[in-house]
Design a protein around this motif. Structure first.
Motif, PDB file in Angstrom:
ATOM      1  N   GLY A  28      -4.793   0.559  -3.046  1.00 53.37           N
ATOM      2  CA  GLY A  28      -3.663  -0.096  -2.414  1.00 53.37           C
ATOM      3  C   GLY A  28      -3.537   0.257  -0.938  1.00 53.37           C
ATOM      4  N   GLY A  29      -3.362  -0.767  -0.086  1.00 53.50           N
ATOM      5  CA  GLY A  29      -3.327  -0.545   1.348  1.00 53.50           C
ATOM      6  C   GLY A  29      -2.090   0.197   1.825  1.00 53.50           C
ATOM      7  N   LEU A  30      -0.913  -0.129   1.272  1.00 53.03           N
ATOM      8  CA  LEU A  30       0.323   0.470   1.767  1.00 53.03           C
ATOM      9  C   LEU A  30       0.366   1.976   1.545  1.00 53.03           C
ATOM     10  CD1 LEU A  30       3.086  -2.140   0.843  1.00 53.03           C
ATOM     11  CD2 LEU A  30       2.120  -1.614   3.094  1.00 53.03           C
ATOM     12  N   TYR A  42      -3.756   0.597  -7.920  1.00 51.39           N
ATOM     13  CA  TYR A  42      -5.105   0.836  -7.401  1.00 51.39           C
ATOM     14  C   TYR A  42      -5.158   2.130  -6.582  1.00 51.39           C
ATOM     15  CZ  TYR A  42      -4.996  -4.139  -8.454  1.00 51.39           C
ATOM     16  OH  TYR A  42      -4.808  -5.350  -9.074  1.00 51.39           O
ATOM     17  N   CYS A  43      -4.920   3.246  -7.259  1.00 51.92           N
ATOM     18  CA  CYS A  43      -4.955   4.551  -6.597  1.00 51.92           C
ATOM     19  C   CYS A  43      -6.385   5.073  -6.534  1.00 51.92           C
ATOM     20  CB  CYS A  43      -4.081   5.561  -7.349  1.00 51.92           C
ATOM     21  SG  CYS A  43      -2.350   5.087  -7.411  1.00 51.92           S
ATOM     22  N   PRO A  44      -6.682   5.963  -5.574  1.00 53.33           N
ATOM     23  CA  PRO A  44      -8.023   6.557  -5.503  1.00 53.33           C
ATOM     24  C   PRO A  44      -8.403   7.236  -6.806  1.00 53.33           C
ATOM     25  CG  PRO A  44      -6.790   7.040  -3.514  1.00 53.33           C
ATOM     26  CD  PRO A  44      -5.824   6.399  -4.466  1.00 53.33           C
ATOM     27  N   GLY A  45      -9.601   6.967  -7.272  1.00 60.66           N
ATOM     28  CA  GLY A  45     -10.069   7.573  -8.516  1.00 60.66           C
ATOM     29  C   GLY A  45      -9.454   6.979  -9.759  1.00 60.66           C
ATOM     30  N   GLY A  46      -8.651   5.919  -9.613  1.00 61.53           N
ATOM     31  CA  GLY A  46      -8.031   5.290 -10.769  1.00 61.53           C
ATOM     32  C   GLY A  46      -6.962   6.134 -11.434  1.00 61.53           C
TER      33      GLY A  46
END
Length: 244
Positions: free
Chosen positions: A94-96, A162-166
């Motif tokens: 996620g961009g934000l 959609y966080c890093p590493g799921g």
């Protein structure tokens, strides 16, 4: 571009994703590049008193984070990261939440500009800010742990997407991701060994550079430091007047 678009459409629009996203592989590569550069420059700039190279790096770091807050498209470190991972499959996050994390990085870099770029004044607590910044970049590059993204989730009280590493997706860990009792003991001993070993090295190894002396004094208590200086003074007296 409207103000609403600027505020809420941070990143790229990718088919299949209902929010704007950032390529996490690119972000991790950029964090690794900045982290390695920062580590080298800390030793060169502070250890050998070459202040100009440290000042240039910290000024670049602040500019880099400033550009990240505006848009990720033309950020030097992210473009360098893209160059090295351009043949890897993108991992979108996620961009934000990434913008929020990089805004925290900007606020951390801001006092470093004042302390080290405009006014070169080194103290232990000021250097800790540099260590904090480097640690956050290391966590992102090595383990895909975005601390700022975690803080974003707590503040907004929304389930980030959609966080890093799921890590945002609730799921049961696979067996390969869990620890049995023996593995837990080995992991704990390894962590303890790293901490104790680092402290023993800094506290008892005779420093040979300005930076080494700085770290050595930082880990000692006032009583230990006074005792060490008294012993050094006594040895100096014995050396000068021992034969009298």
């Amino acid at each position: 571009m409207s103000l609403q678009s600027f505020l809420w459409d941070y990143g790229e629009k990718v088919p299949g994703y209902d929010i704007t996203v950032v390529n996490e592989r690119e972000a991790r590569a950029a964090a690794g590049i900045l982290g390695v550069m920062g580590t080298i420059i800390i030793f060169v700039g502070i250890g050998f008193n070459h202040t100009m190279v440290a000042r240039i790096y910290l000024a670049f770091l602040w500019v880099d984070f400033t550009l990240r807050m505006i848009s990720p498209k033309y950020v030097p470190s992210l473009l360098l990261g893209r160059f090295f991972v351009q043949n890897q499959k993108p991992e979108y996050v996620g961009g934000l939440q990434k913008r929020f994390a990089w805004t925290i990085g900007w606020f951390i870099s801001l006092p470093m500009v004042w302390w080290f770029v405009l006014h070169w004044e080194i103290t232990f607590y000021k250097v800790l800010i540099c260590v904090l910044c480097a640690s956050l970049m290391f966590l992102e590059s090595a383990f895909s742990i975005c601390v700022g993204c975690m803080i974003y989730k707590v503040i907004t009280r929304k389930n980030a997407e959609y966080c890093p590493g799921g890590v945002c997706e609730l799921r049961k860990k696979d067996p390969v991701q869990t620890f049995n009792p023996l593995q837990k003991v080995i992991t704990a001993l390894a962590m303890l060994g790293l901490i104790v070993g680092t402290y023993v090295f800094l506290a008892y190894e005779q420093p040979k550079t300005f930076f080494g002396e700085f770290l050595h004094e930082a880990v000692l208590t006032k009583a230990q430091l006074k005792k060490e200086k008294d012993e050094a003074y006594q040895k100096q007296l014995e050396k000068e007047f021992g034969d009298d």
